[in-house]
Design a protein around this motif. Structure first.
Motif, PDB file in Angstrom:
ATOM      1  N   TYR A  91       0.841  -1.191   0.000  1.00  0.00           N
ATOM      2  CA  TYR A  91       0.000   0.000   0.000  1.00  0.00           C
ATOM      3  C   TYR A  91       0.884   1.253   0.000  1.00  0.00           C
ATOM      4  N   ASN A  92       1.225   1.700  -1.197  1.00  0.00           N
ATOM      5  CA  ASN A  92       2.006   2.914  -1.444  1.00  0.00           C
ATOM      6  C   ASN A  92       3.504   2.800  -1.147  1.00  0.00           C
ATOM      7  N   ILE A  93       3.901   2.146  -0.072  1.00  0.00           N
ATOM      8  CA  ILE A  93       5.290   2.162   0.374  1.00  0.00           C
ATOM      9  C   ILE A  93       5.964   0.803   0.209  1.00  0.00           C
ATOM     10  N   GLY A 100       5.601  -0.217  -3.126  1.00  0.00           N
ATOM     11  CA  GLY A 100       4.380   0.509  -3.421  1.00  0.00           C
ATOM     12  C   GLY A 100       4.622   1.577  -4.468  1.00  0.00           C
ATOM     13  N   VAL A 101       3.540   2.230  -4.902  1.00  0.00           N
ATOM     14  CA  VAL A 101       3.616   3.167  -6.024  1.00  0.00           C
ATOM     15  C   VAL A 101       4.395   4.443  -5.734  1.00  0.00           C
ATOM     16  N   ILE A 102       4.558   4.827  -4.478  1.00  0.00           N
ATOM     17  CA  ILE A 102       5.246   6.094  -4.222  1.00  0.00           C
ATOM     18  C   ILE A 102       6.750   5.927  -4.035  1.00  0.00           C
ATOM     19  N   GLY A 133       3.559  -0.896  -6.632  1.00  0.00           N
ATOM     20  CA  GLY A 133       4.463  -0.426  -7.672  1.00  0.00           C
ATOM     21  C   GLY A 133       4.290  -1.163  -8.992  1.00  0.00           C
ATOM     22  N   TYR A 134       4.657  -0.486 -10.069  1.00  0.00           N
ATOM     23  CA  TYR A 134       4.506  -1.049 -11.414  1.00  0.00           C
ATOM     24  C   TYR A 134       5.213  -2.390 -11.545  1.00  0.00           C
TER      25      TYR A 134
END
Length: 173
Positions: A91-93, A100-102, A133-134
């Protein structure tokens, strides 16, 4: 009355401890079982169909992240038996499972993450790549024997936001 048959409840995130998570699962399950005239704990698609037929609300349980698992893959089956039907990988991290995506550098699934995918497949838990993340998402899609979902992300081509998904991710799903 509004025509909604099923709702997904996120019971944990990447800041949740296993103890907090178990306490919350226990409280939610107790509420569901105390009101069988209103709710069905949905662990399968058939549960949602049954809820519609019986004019009840199907409640599906999920985690937005893998912190409640930590590095103990034995928790995957336990949580699944308690009604958790899906988990977001990261979740994001960055997590022990993947990025995660950020994250500035998306390294993809970790060694633990690859084992995590296999365990989720073994118990039949849905792998969710929203906010993941991609490269981590694409690794999961390549490794999973079962379908992977991206349950609540928008389209990057329509709105260029880091949490949205690209056309090639959508095609891979």
């Amino acid at each position: 009355r509004a025509g909604i048959t099923a709702v997904t409840l996120s019971l944990a995130n990447d800041e949740s401890t296993p103890e907090q998570t178990l306490e919350y699962i226990a409280a939610v399950r107790k509420h569901i079982t105390a009101h069988p005239e209103k709710y069905i704990l949905a662990t399968t698609a058939d549960d949602i169909v049954r809820a519609k037929r019986e004019n009840k609300m199907a409640l599906r349980l999920m985690f937005q992240g893998t912190a409640p698992i930590g590095k103990n893959l034995n928790f995957v089956e336990l949580y699944h038996r308690l009604g958790i039907s899906s988990m977001i990988l990261a979740y994001n991290i960055r997590t022990p499972v993947g990025d995660g995506v950020i994250e500035e550098h998306d390294a993809g699934l970790s060694h633990l993450g690859k084992r995590f995918i296999a365990e989720m497949n073994a118990v039949g838990m849905i792998i969710d790549s929203s906010h993941t993340g991609y490269k981590t998402t694409m690794d999961a899609l390549q490794l999973s024997r079962l379908p992977v979902v991206i349950s609540h992300s928008a389209i990057f081509g329509v709105h260029k936001h880091v949490r949205n998904v690209t056309d090639d991710q959508i095609h891979a799903v």
